[in-house]
Scaffold this motif. Structure first.
Motif, PDB file in Angstrom:
ATOM      1  N   CYS D  90      23.082  99.843  59.505  1.00 37.73           N
ATOM      2  CA  CYS D  90      21.632  99.661  59.285  1.00 37.73           C
ATOM      3  C   CYS D  90      20.987  99.095  60.545  1.00 37.73           C
ATOM      4  CB  CYS D  90      21.431  98.711  58.111  1.00 37.73           C
ATOM      5  SG  CYS D  90      22.078  99.419  56.588  1.00 37.73           S
ATOM      6  N   ILE D  91      21.678  98.140  61.184  1.00 39.17           N
ATOM      7  CA  ILE D  91      21.075  97.528  62.369  1.00 39.17           C
ATOM      8  C   ILE D  91      20.939  98.564  63.487  1.00 39.17           C
ATOM      9  CG2 ILE D  91      21.789  96.030  64.302  1.00 39.17           C
ATOM     10  CD1 ILE D  91      22.332  94.400  61.218  1.00 39.17           C
ATOM     11  N   GLY D  92      21.943  99.433  63.543  1.00 41.10           N
ATOM     12  CA  GLY D  92      21.863 100.483  64.572  1.00 41.10           C
ATOM     13  C   GLY D  92      20.614 101.314  64.375  1.00 41.10           C
ATOM     14  N   LEU D  93      20.386 101.707  63.093  1.00 39.58           N
ATOM     15  CA  LEU D  93      19.184 102.520  62.816  1.00 39.58           C
ATOM     16  C   LEU D  93      17.943 101.754  63.267  1.00 39.58           C
ATOM     17  CD1 LEU D  93      19.798 103.977  59.212  1.00 39.58           C
ATOM     18  CD2 LEU D  93      19.762 105.195  61.411  1.00 39.58           C
ATOM     19  N   TYR D  94      17.907 100.461  62.885  1.00 35.79           N
ATOM     20  CA  TYR D  94      16.721  99.640  63.144  1.00 35.79           C
ATOM     21  C   TYR D  94      16.425  99.556  64.632  1.00 35.79           C
ATOM     22  CZ  TYR D  94      13.596  95.575  62.841  1.00 35.79           C
ATOM     23  OH  TYR D  94      12.531  94.720  62.923  1.00 35.79           O
ATOM     24  N   SER D  95      17.531  99.384  65.418  1.00 33.91           N
ATOM     25  CA  SER D  95      17.258  99.057  66.835  1.00 33.91           C
ATOM     26  C   SER D  95      16.847 100.298  67.622  1.00 33.91           C
ATOM     27  CB  SER D  95      18.494  98.410  67.457  1.00 33.91           C
ATOM     28  OG  SER D  95      19.654  98.976  66.922  1.00 33.91           O
ATOM     29  N   ILE D  96      16.911 101.481  66.990  1.00 34.53           N
ATOM     30  CA  ILE D  96      16.424 102.675  67.726  1.00 34.53           C
ATOM     31  C   ILE D  96      14.993 102.408  68.163  1.00 34.53           C
ATOM     32  CG2 ILE D  96      15.806 105.114  67.499  1.00 34.53           C
ATOM     33  CD1 ILE D  96      18.102 105.320  65.420  1.00 34.53           C
ATOM     34  N   PRO D 368       2.843  97.373  53.548  1.00 34.64           N
ATOM     35  CA  PRO D 368       3.409  97.341  52.187  1.00 34.64           C
ATOM     36  C   PRO D 368       4.930  97.466  52.166  1.00 34.64           C
ATOM     37  CG  PRO D 368       2.165  99.384  52.575  1.00 34.64           C
ATOM     38  CD  PRO D 368       1.962  98.536  53.775  1.00 34.64           C
ATOM     39  N   VAL D 369       5.507  98.370  52.973  1.00 35.52           N
ATOM     40  CA  VAL D 369       6.963  98.576  52.891  1.00 35.52           C
ATOM     41  C   VAL D 369       7.681  97.281  53.287  1.00 35.52           C
ATOM     42  CG1 VAL D 369       8.908  99.851  53.899  1.00 35.52           C
ATOM     43  CG2 VAL D 369       6.760 101.042  53.363  1.00 35.52           C
ATOM     44  N   THR D 370       7.241  96.701  54.410  1.00 33.42           N
ATOM     45  CA  THR D 370       7.911  95.458  54.855  1.00 33.42           C
ATOM     46  C   THR D 370       7.757  94.385  53.789  1.00 33.42           C
ATOM     47  OG1 THR D 370       6.973  96.125  56.962  1.00 33.42           O
ATOM     48  CG2 THR D 370       8.108  94.025  56.896  1.00 33.42           C
ATOM     49  N   PRO D 446       7.360 101.092  62.641  1.00 32.29           N
ATOM     50  CA  PRO D 446       7.675 102.517  62.903  1.00 32.29           C
ATOM     51  C   PRO D 446       8.754 103.047  61.965  1.00 32.29           C
ATOM     52  CG  PRO D 446       8.095 101.129  64.838  1.00 32.29           C
ATOM     53  CD  PRO D 446       7.581 100.243  63.783  1.00 32.29           C
ATOM     54  N   PHE D 447       9.017 104.370  62.086  1.00 28.48           N
ATOM     55  CA  PHE D 447       9.790 105.066  61.071  1.00 28.48           C
ATOM     56  C   PHE D 447      11.190 104.478  60.906  1.00 28.48           C
ATOM     57  CE2 PHE D 447      11.398 108.115  58.297  1.00 28.48           C
ATOM     58  CZ  PHE D 447      12.667 108.489  58.756  1.00 28.48           C
ATOM     59  N   TRP D 448      11.975 104.435  62.034  1.00 23.49           N
ATOM     60  CA  TRP D 448      13.376 104.066  61.878  1.00 23.49           C
ATOM     61  C   TRP D 448      13.507 102.629  61.347  1.00 23.49           C
ATOM     62  CZ3 TRP D 448      17.036 107.333  61.357  1.00 23.49           C
ATOM     63  CH2 TRP D 448      16.933 108.599  61.973  1.00 23.49           C
ATOM     64  N   ALA D 452      15.452 101.669  57.950  1.00 27.20           N
ATOM     65  CA  ALA D 452      16.578 100.722  57.857  1.00 27.20           C
ATOM     66  C   ALA D 452      16.288  99.688  56.766  1.00 27.20           C
ATOM     67  CB  ALA D 452      16.761 100.017  59.198  1.00 27.20           C
ATOM     68  N   THR D 453      15.073  99.114  56.787  1.00 27.41           N
ATOM     69  CA  THR D 453      14.788  98.056  55.779  1.00 27.41           C
ATOM     70  C   THR D 453      14.824  98.652  54.369  1.00 27.41           C
ATOM     71  OG1 THR D 453      12.484  98.516  56.239  1.00 27.41           O
ATOM     72  CG2 THR D 453      13.416  96.521  57.229  1.00 27.41           C
ATOM     73  N   VAL D 454      14.279  99.864  54.202  1.00 26.46           N
ATOM     74  CA  VAL D 454      14.294 100.449  52.845  1.00 26.46           C
ATOM     75  C   VAL D 454      15.737 100.690  52.405  1.00 26.46           C
ATOM     76  CG1 VAL D 454      13.801 102.571  51.588  1.00 26.46           C
ATOM     77  CG2 VAL D 454      11.999 101.460  52.939  1.00 26.46           C
ATOM     78  N   LEU D 455      16.572 101.192  53.347  1.00 26.73           N
ATOM     79  CA  LEU D 455      17.987 101.437  52.997  1.00 26.73           C
ATOM     80  C   LEU D 455      18.645 100.127  52.531  1.00 26.73           C
ATOM     81  CD1 LEU D 455      20.481 103.335  53.010  1.00 26.73           C
ATOM     82  CD2 LEU D 455      20.902 102.580  55.367  1.00 26.73           C
ATOM     83  N   LEU D 456      18.412  99.070  53.326  1.00 24.15           N
ATOM     84  CA  LEU D 456      19.023  97.777  52.956  1.00 24.15           C
ATOM     85  C   LEU D 456      18.479  97.297  51.605  1.00 24.15           C
ATOM     86  CD1 LEU D 456      19.273  95.742  56.302  1.00 24.15           C
ATOM     87  CD2 LEU D 456      21.093  96.230  54.665  1.00 24.15           C
TER      88      LEU D 456
END
Lengths: 476, 625, 160, 496
Positions: D90-96, D368-370, D446-448, D452-456
């Motif tokens: 997940c962190i990998g996705l986030y840090s993109i 909202p997502v965050t 942004p998207f990635w 990541a947060t939604v996945l977690l």
């Protein structure tokens, strides 16, 4: 459809459905409101199908084993069916009322999601037979309350919402400690297998802590009047119809249906609850904010329900169960009237209102009829429940406590009539037209229902009687 | 006469009430016609039921001994007849009196709903339906009073709460009875009054005398006299409430608790009765308003009935019961006459009225007959029942109560002399209101009920054998020890007994007092009571009473508010304070102390680590030992 | 045995000096001397390979690196020491020594001296035969060090 | 085949800077995330049948010759592998998205892969000294990553973290030395077996104290926690997520548990167990109260990590299988939820530029997502039922009550109320109030980052709803391998 599928549907349709509401909301506002009403209607209709099973008085258990004794158990017996019917019906009425009430507020999707989730988890709680799942639904409701109380997002409101969430969470967590103490003694969380087991006194104290925090009995009640800042439909949903009934239902399910009360508890609880209703009635007499008075009045009436249950005799239990129905209807009516008044005059202090009966005749009359039912004046349902509770108390030999309960009833009469006279009679300080049609019709319906429930009290009593005999089977 | 006919006395008026409510206001006369027809039908039904005497209707209702049980026996049949009679007269009267009222729909609805509930209460044989009907009257009482003046709401609330208090006490009594006897059916209960049963008796007694309107629960009646419509005063405080209240008191003392002659409880009853007689009549004497004067008399006459029943002596009880029906008749007549005066002149201020006898002959005649009846003048029904009560009081052994009754008789007659003189017979007062309508006799529907009632007073007085034997005496059947006869008709009207002598003496004394007061007040009749009013000691008590010092409700409200404030400030706010301030502040303070330790210097952290190591080593070392 | 203790005291003394010395260069030199004494101690205790590595790498290479960097950067940047250290450090140090001696005194009788004293087998086969996996670890540590240097000393790109 | 967990990240990390030169933008992201995904899949799928029949021993051969490398996977280490790879993916996705404006993404990924290699190695080794080495690998990588932003406070925090970790490593080395002195060998099994022979209770006690200090500092338990509230806030968001979510657990709690159970043989209620429990309880309470007054979002989350690690240590310290299961489940839930919260704080910092809670207000309207995902994260850690955190706290409290530690159970319960208190403060100040007009123009992450947060968040909700499946398939094998104590060490992990 057999009983099990009906019950599962009653529990999971609203819970799962509530999460689809925001999605429908993206499409259009009216579609979303219609979808919310549909969900409410289904949840209200399904338990009605279970009435024949309730009247038959039997008990069916639905079990799905998980790990470490945390298995999902549903008890379908007259008590849970009765509670399901009452809460889902009043909840459904409130959903209809809130269409008119919040149609111009923002973040409505979240509002409808939470209300339907609230009712759904109430259904779950009412049917759950495992202490941990009871606690799980208990807390989902606490989350919904927290978000709903803070609906207007003002700083002071959110602070009050946090207070409500923390007090109820504190009570609930302490109750959980009690459940675990029972678990370590009896080795299971499943109520159906533990009927009649003796539990340690300290566990009783801990569990009572949770119940008193959720049903706002004196030491832990101050969050309920503070939660008056929420939109009226929420306070109606919270105070009148559903939330406060949870603690009382849990008391019936745990301390009447399953465990006999050890030691001096049967003597102590009535005293605590009577003092709670007296103090709350006194506070209601002194308060001047419209919704805070009604909130304190709820705290006081809940004391009665606890009193009835704590007597553990047939009259007391029937009285309390009836009280849940009658108080749910009447108090919801009072709150919704308050909502219409506040919605129209934008004032919360009853001293600034006056003479509204001329511009709001239906709301005025409905408020009067509902307050008669809350006071317990005959043609209305409230009379039978309060009468039976007091008769049960006297029959159990607690004449002193019955006298205090009657004095509180007198106080209730005094402050409700004071509110009615100050708000609806006298010279008109701020005349305002009546609310939208849907709001007024719901209020009228609730007042009419309180009257009808009084006159045809025999029908609800049948189910209540079945529930009492079912509970009493063990106590005898 | 199948058992379900017993339902008719309840359902008929209820249905009529709903119909009366639904008919729109602008439709004239249709509502009045239906109501009159219904009340007539009700009288016929009452008499038919009276003929049947014993009928029972049992229906299982809510389990646990709670059933919808109705039972017709002699006493309840008699009361039914009385209630139906008065309902008919009031309906007839209010067709004209209340015709222009804006909320006329509600008025008739409440009247007939009250009738339905009263019938239900009388017939009920199980405590739950009994309380259901009994407390239901609270709603109609509240509704009827609010129909009066604009500020009537305060009195409506006052009446509601006082009666509510008494009904709650009654519920407590019923609860204790249920706990002791295990059954709720009234006819099966009879308990010896000792221990907790005494408390039950007292509580039920409070319920009865509260409904009847005795001291100290009477304070709403004088206020309602001014605020509520006069037909309500004639309908409820005068007739219905007395019948129901004394019916319950009789049932308690005769059936439920079997009161013995000399017992403490009968003493309590007698004291309440005597106190009510004297104090209420003292207040009545000094009133300036015709209706308030009559209302205080209503309260004081209840004292006689309670005294009568309280003596627990057969003659006293029969006297009390007979006085109940007599009083209902003449009190209702007096109120109706006051109403007819108000209908014509628009005011009931004694100061502004005068010389109406010539202009309104029939009302005056009706008034005089009823006034004489209430004062206990010889041939009329008042004399008969009061004599019996005097006999009972003497026979019960406590002469003091008889003396109190006589004092009451004196002042009753004095105040009615004052009232009659100033309203009907004295000269025309100069400040009487400009006659809007030419003051002449009220229309027929108003006058007829007054005359009927006056006629009844006379017949019940002269031919008292008829009501006594048919209505009153059979009530005592099962309750008197075998030997004693319960036939008191022979010496009912006898003048030549010492007791009758004393009561006649009292009347003369009252006449003298009035004459003295009249002369002193400069020939103005309404000032006739001033000498008593200005009496040194009495004066201060009167002033207190005027500003409601002795009023149970006003003082009660002050006490309630005080108690509420104490509880609120004493318990509720501190609990909230504990949460808002104490818990949150200590939490933050504790966190503050801890965060001070985090200065961010590396050396501190290193010191902590080494300190931690030493501590853990010591801990493990200790634990291993 | 007395030689060992003398050497040990020397190492301790010079390392305190390295910590407390005001001037960086003095600190670097005292560090070099301390590691030299340590190397000698290794030899005396029969660990020749360890001794060789200690003297060559730590005493030699690292000290040279220190000297270079101190020389290259501007000298005279005395580290502003807060006076608290002056008082706190000795107190802690003495306390630690006392506890150390006490604990070790109770521990020593229990530690049975390893069989054979000197290292079993040659350094090569110890490294390759029994402890080969450590190499992977060492490699990883070096690699991590390299990336750390790369990351920390990258010149900031224009877009930050 | 297990060696891939260590070898693959090492090799890819080695080539990462070169790839970074070739194409700055896409290649490093794709490659790093591919590795993380592969490791996750490997852990989840291959792990199953590997531990089907008990701990797996793998000895490697290099050019045909058997090398004396003993790495083993049993229930406990497989569970840790799964947790590590899941969170790092997940962190990998986030840090993109997040790391673009830090520059030199290749170096970042290289260091991240090194840290993963270190952690995986630490989890797989069967030898005390190798444990120390891989600990150092992960530590060195984390020093650099904490200071990655090169601003003043980041460098200072990294230096402080470095200095304290060095002290911890020294303590661990002394302890390993002592054990080597006592038993003459370094393998878990050998040391465990030899120790049982000796009656050196006091010596073992002292080694345990040293280990507690060393690994306690790595795990940031209270007396040794001071570096964490400075290091985590200044590190870039994905790094503080990895640090809080994984590093303090792997290098602190895992090592402590492995040594205490499989080497010293911790029995419920014994001296070591009580020491651990007391340490856990203190850090729960102290850190919880410290978190209340924080106005910096990440500092509050850091203190909350210390408190929740306290719960994990308390759980594991009880010694009964139920307690250990509760501790491990809480480790897993906390890793997911705390990682999520740190990623949210990173998203806020990137959108609004501030970490100060008082400046934020009602961001839910614009982000909202965050807001939703942070609500899920905070409620899960606070232990509110439908979410994962509740089940683990429930198991811990159940174990405490069953083992008779009533007082500790009450402390754990009351501390969870305080936890909810400061999370409610955070929600109120950051998301739940009225929108602060300063942030009217704030855009969603942004998207990635949102992905990541939604996945977690979904994982957190899933671990709440399917708690039974997770406990049965992952937690119970892990707690059994620990609870068996010495036996696993003997015939499982490279018994000589």
């Amino acid at each position: 459809m057999n009983i099990e599928t009906i019950t599962l549907l009653t529990v999971f349709v609203p819970i799962v459905g509530s999460f689809t509401i925001p999605l429908v909301g993206l499409a259009s506002k009216s579609a979303r409101s219609a979808w919310a009403i549909a969900l409410g209607a289904v949840t209200a209709a399904l338990p009605l199908l279970l009435i024949p099973t309730a009247l038959a008085g039997g008990e069916t258990i639905l079990r799905k084993a998980f790990v470490l004794g945390l298995d999902f158990v549903l008890i379908i017996d007259p008590l849970s069916i009765f509670m399901a019917i009452v809460s889902s019906f009043v909840g459904f009425l409130i959903i209809i009322y809130s269409i008119g009430y919040i149609h111009h507020e923002e973040n409505q999707n979240e509002y409808y999601l939470l209300v339907v989730l609230f009712i759904g988890s109430m259904m779950g709680l009412v049917f759950s037979g495992n202490l941990i799942f009871l606690y799980l639904f208990w807390e989902i409701i606490a989350i919904c309350c927290w978000r709903l109380i803070g609906f207007y997002r003002l700083k002071e409101h959110v602070r009050k919402a946090d207070k409500a969430f923390l007090v109820t969470f504190f009570g609930a967590v302490v109750m959980l400690l009690g459940f675990i103490q029972i678990y370590s003694k009896t080795g299971s969380f499943d109520l159906t297998t533990m009927r009649g087991a003796v539990i340690p006194g300290s566990a009783v104290l801990l569990i009572l802590f949770g119940m008193f925090s959720k049903s706002a009995t004196v030491p832990l009640h101050t969050w309920l009047p503070d939660a008056g800042v929420a939109p009226t439909t929420v306070t109606a949903l919270l105070h009148a119809a559903v939330l406060v009934k949870i603690g009382v239902y849990a008391y019936a399910r745990i301390f009447l249906y399953t465990f006999p009360l050890p030691g001096a508890w049967p003597k102590v609880i009535p005293i605590v609850v009577v003092v709670s209703s007296l103090v709350a009635a006194a506070a209601a007499t002194v308060e001047t904010d419209f919704k805070r008075i009604l909130a304190y009045s709820t705290v006081s009436q809940i004391g009665y329900i606890f009193l009835g249950f704590s007597m553990a005799n047939e009259a007391g239990i029937t009285g309390s169960l009836l009280f849940i129905l009658m108080h749910g209807l009447a108090k919801a009516g009072l709150f919704l009237c308050a909502g219409i008044v506040i919605h129209a005059t934008h004032k919360r202090d009853i001293r600034e209102m006056g003479g509204l009966i001329k511009t709001m005749p239906i709301t005025g009359v409905a408020f009067l009829l509902c307050s008669f039912s809350v006071i317990g004046i005959p043609p209305f349902g409230g009379f039978f429940s309060k009468f039976l509770v007091i008769m049960g108390t006297v029959k159990a030999g607690q004449v002193g406590i019955a006298a205090v309960a009657l004095f509180t009833a007198l106080l209730t009469m005094f402050y409700l009539l004071k509110v009615f006279s100050l708000v609806f009679l006298g010279e008109a300080k701020s005349p305002a037209p009546e609310g939208t049609r849907s709001m007024v019709s719901v209020v009228g319906l609730l007042a009419f229902l309180s009257l009808v429930a009084g006159i045809f009290v025999a029908y609800p009593t049948k189910i209540v009687q079945a529930a009492t005999t079912h509970i009493m089977w063990w106590l005898k | 006469m199948t058992p379900n006919t017993l339902l008719w006395p309840i359902l008929l008026p209820a249905i009529v009430a709903v119909i009366a409510f639904l008919i729109p206001t602008r439709v004239k006369w249709f509502r009045e016609a239906i109501c009159l027809g219904a009340s007539a039908a009700l009288i016929y039904l009452a008499f038919a039921l009276f003929a049947v005497k014993n009928l029972e209707f049992r229906l299982p209702w809510m389990g646990q001994g709670i059933g919808f049980e109705l039972r017709l026996f002699h006493f309840s049949a008699f009361i039914l007849v009385g209630l139906a009679g008065f309902l008919f007269l009031i309906t007839l009267y209010s067709t004209v009196k209340m015709s222009g009222h804006p909320r006329i729909r509600e008025y008739y609805a409440y009247v007939f709903l009250t009738a339905a509930l009263a019938n239900g209460a009388v017939l009920a044989d199980n405590f739950v339906p009994f309380v259901f009907f009994w407390e239901g009257l609270l709603v109609t009482l509240y509704g009827l009073i609010t129909l009066g003046r604009k500020e009537a709401n305060r009195t409506a609330v006052k009446a509601f709460i006082i009666n509510g208090l008494c009904d709650f006490c009654m519920i407590l009594g019923i609860g204790i009875l249920w706990a002791q006897t295990g059954t709720l059916t009234i006819s099966q209960i009879s308990v010896k009054p000792e221990g907790l049963a005494v408390v039950a008796f007292l509580m039920m007694m409070i319920g009865a005398i509260g409904k009847a309107g005795a001291m100290p629960f009477h304070t709403w009646i004088p206020d309602a006299a001014i605020d509520a419509p006069v037909t309500f005063m004639a309908f409820m405080p005068a007739a219905f409430e007395k019948l129901l209240g004394i019916y319950l008191l009789a049932r308690i003392t005769l059936d439920l608790f079997k009161l013995e002659k000399g017992s403490g409880l009968s003493l309590v009853l007698m004291i309440i009765g005597a106190a009510t007689i004297v104090l209420a009549v003292m207040m009545a004497l000094i009133q300036k308003d015709f209706k308030r004067l009559l209302s205080y008399h209503a309260v004081s006459q209840v004292g006689y009935m309670i005294l009568g029943i309280g003596t627990a002596v057969p003659i006293g009880i029969v006297g009390g019961l007979f006085h109940m029906i007599n009083h209902a008749m003449y009190k209702c007549g007096l109120f109706l006459s006051a109403g007819s005066v108000e209908y014509r002149t628009g005011t009931t201020e004694l100061k502004k009225l005068g010389g109406l006898a010539k202009v309104m002959p029939f009302t005056a005649a009706g008034f005089t007959v009823c006034a004489l009846a209430i004062s206990g003048v010889w041939p009329l029904n008042g004399f008969v029942s009061k004599e019996m009560i005097f006999h009972g009081a003497i026979e019960s052994g406590y002469v003091i109560f008889a003396i109190a009754a006589w004092v009451g008789a004196i002042f009753t007659f004095a105040s009615f002399l004052k009232a009659g003189h100033s309203v009907f017979f004295g000269p025309r007062s100069e400040e009487s209101p400009a006659a809007v309508k030419p003051i002449k006799e009220s229309p027929a529907p108003i006058v007829i009920p007054i005359l009927i009632l006056a006629l009844l007073c006379i017949t019940f007085g002269v031919a008292n054998k008829l009501p006594l034997t048919t209505f009153i005496q059979p009530i005592l059947e099962g309750h008197v020890e075998a030997g004693e006869s319960i036939d008191f008709t022979p010496h009912a009207l006898s003048l030549f007994t010492p007791i009758a002598g004393i009561s006649i003496l009292c009347l003369l004394l009252a006449f003298g007092l009035h004459a003295f007061g009249w002369k002193k007040g400069g020939k103005k009749a309404y000032l006739a009571s001033e000498p008593v009013h200005k009496f040194p000691v009495l004066h201060t008590i009167y002033d207190w009473a005027e500003n409601r010092v002795f009023d149970l409700y006003e003082q009660g409200v002050i006490v309630l508010n005080g108690l509420a404030m104490v509880l609120f400030k004493g318990i509720d706010r501190p609990i909230d304070f504990v949460y808002e301030k104490i818990i949150t502040k200590t939490g933050e303070a504790f966190a503050g102390v801890l965060s001070k330790a985090h200065t961010g210097h590396y050396a501190n952290y290193l010191a902590w680590c080494l300190g931690g190591l030493v501590a853990i080593a010591a801990l493990i070392n200790a634990l291993l030992k | 045995m007395t030689g060992h203790i003398a050497l040990l005291c020397g190492i301790v003394l010079f390392s305190i000096l390295a910590v407390l010395a005001k001037d960086l260069i003095k600190a670097a030199i005292s560090l070099a001397v301390a590691s030299l004494l340590l190397g000698i101690l290794f030899f005396l205790m029969g660990a020749p390979y360890a001794g060789v590595f200690e003297i060559s790498v730590v005493a030699g290479l690292i000290t040279v690196l220190f000297m270079l960097t101190i020389a290259l950067t501007k000298t005279g940047g005395d580290v502003r020491e807060s006076k608290a250290v002056r008082i706190a450090f000795p107190v802690f140090f003495i306390a630690f020594i006392v506890i150390d001696i006490l604990v070790m005194a109770s521990l020593l009788p229990k530690i049975h001296v390893l069989a054979g004293g000197t290292e079993t087998g040659t350094f090569g086969d110890v490294l390759w035969k029994q402890r080969t996996f450590d190499l992977v670890g060492q490699l990883a540590v070096i690699l991590a060090g390299v990336f750390a240097v790369l990351a920390l000393f990258r010149k900031r790109d224009k877009d930050e | 085949m297990i060696f891939l967990f260590i070898g693959l990240p090492l090799v890819v990390a080695a080539f990462m800077p070169l790839i970074g030169k070739v194409s700055k933008k896409v290649a490093p992201d794709v490659l790093a995330n591919a590795v993380f995904l592969f490791l996750l899949v490997l852990a989840v799928t291959s792990g199953r049948q590997l531990i089907g029949q008990g701990p797996v021993l793998q000895s490697l051969s290099w050019l045909g010759e058997p090398l004396a490398i003993q790495i083993a996977v049993d229930g406990f280490s497989l569970f840790m592998l799964m947790a590590i790879s899941l969170v790092t993916f997940c962190i990998g996705l986030y840090s993109i998205n997040y790391m673009t404006h830090y520059g030199s993404k290749a170096n970042f990924y290289a260091l991240l892969l090194m840290m993963v290699a270190g952690m995986n190695g630490l989890v797989l080794v069967t030898d005390l000294f190798q444990l120390y080495i891989f600990l150092e690998v992960a530590a060195v990588a984390s020093y650099a990553l904490v200071a990655f932003g090169l601003e003043h406070d980041e460098l200072e925090a990294a230096f402080k973290y470095l200095m304290l970790s060095v002290v911890a490593s020294a303590a661990i080395l002394i302890a390993i030395g002592l054990l080597f002195g006592l038993t003459g060998s370094l393998g878990f099994a050998a040391v465990g077996d030899a120790l049982r022979g000796l009656d050196a209770k006091l010596a073992v006690g002292f080694c345990a104290a040293l280990f507690i200090m060393g690994f306690g500092l790595k795990a940031a338990l209270v007396p040794f926690h001071a570096w964490l509230p400075d290091a985590h806030p200044s590190a870039p968001a994905p790094i503080s997520a990895v640090l809080s979510g994984l590093l303090i657990k792997v290098s602190g709690v895992y090592a402590l548990a492995r040594i205490f159970y499989n080497v010293f043989g911790l029995e419920a209620g014994g001296a070591l167990s009580q020491a651990l429990m007391i340490l856990g309880a203190i850090s729960i309470v102290v850190a919880a109260f410290l978190a209340i007054r924080q106005s910096d979002m990440k500092r509050m989350l850091a203190y909350s990590s210390i408190s929740q690690v306290g719960y994990v240590v308390l759980g594991i310290g009880i010694g009964t299988p139920l307690g250990v299961a509760g501790g491990l489940l809480h480790l897993f839930n906390h890793a997911l939820a705390k990682g999520l919260l740190f990623l949210n704080s990173g998203a806020i910092q990137q959108s609004t530029g501030t970490r100060n809670l008082d400046e934020m207000g009602g961001l839910a309207k614009r982000m909202p997502v965050t807001a939703a995902t942070s609500l899920v994260g905070s409620l899960s850690i606070a232990g509110v039922p439908p979410l994962g955190g509740f089940w683990s706290k429930l198991l811990i409290i159940m174990a405490l009550v069953q083992a008779g530690h009533g007082v500790l159970a009450v402390v754990a319960v009351l501390a969870s109320v305080v936890t909810l208190w400061y999370y409610l403060i955070m929600q109120r100040k950051a998301f739940f109030g009225k929108l602060n007009e300063k942030w009217a123009a704030v855009k969603e992450a942004p998207f990635w980052m949102s992905a990541a947060t939604v996945l977690l968040a979904l994982l957190v909700i899933g671990s709440g709803i399917f708690f039974a499946a997770i406990i049965k398939s992952w937690i119970q094998p892990a707690s059994e391998s620990l609870a068996k104590g010495l036996q696993t060490a003997l015939h499982g992990l490279g018994g000589f």
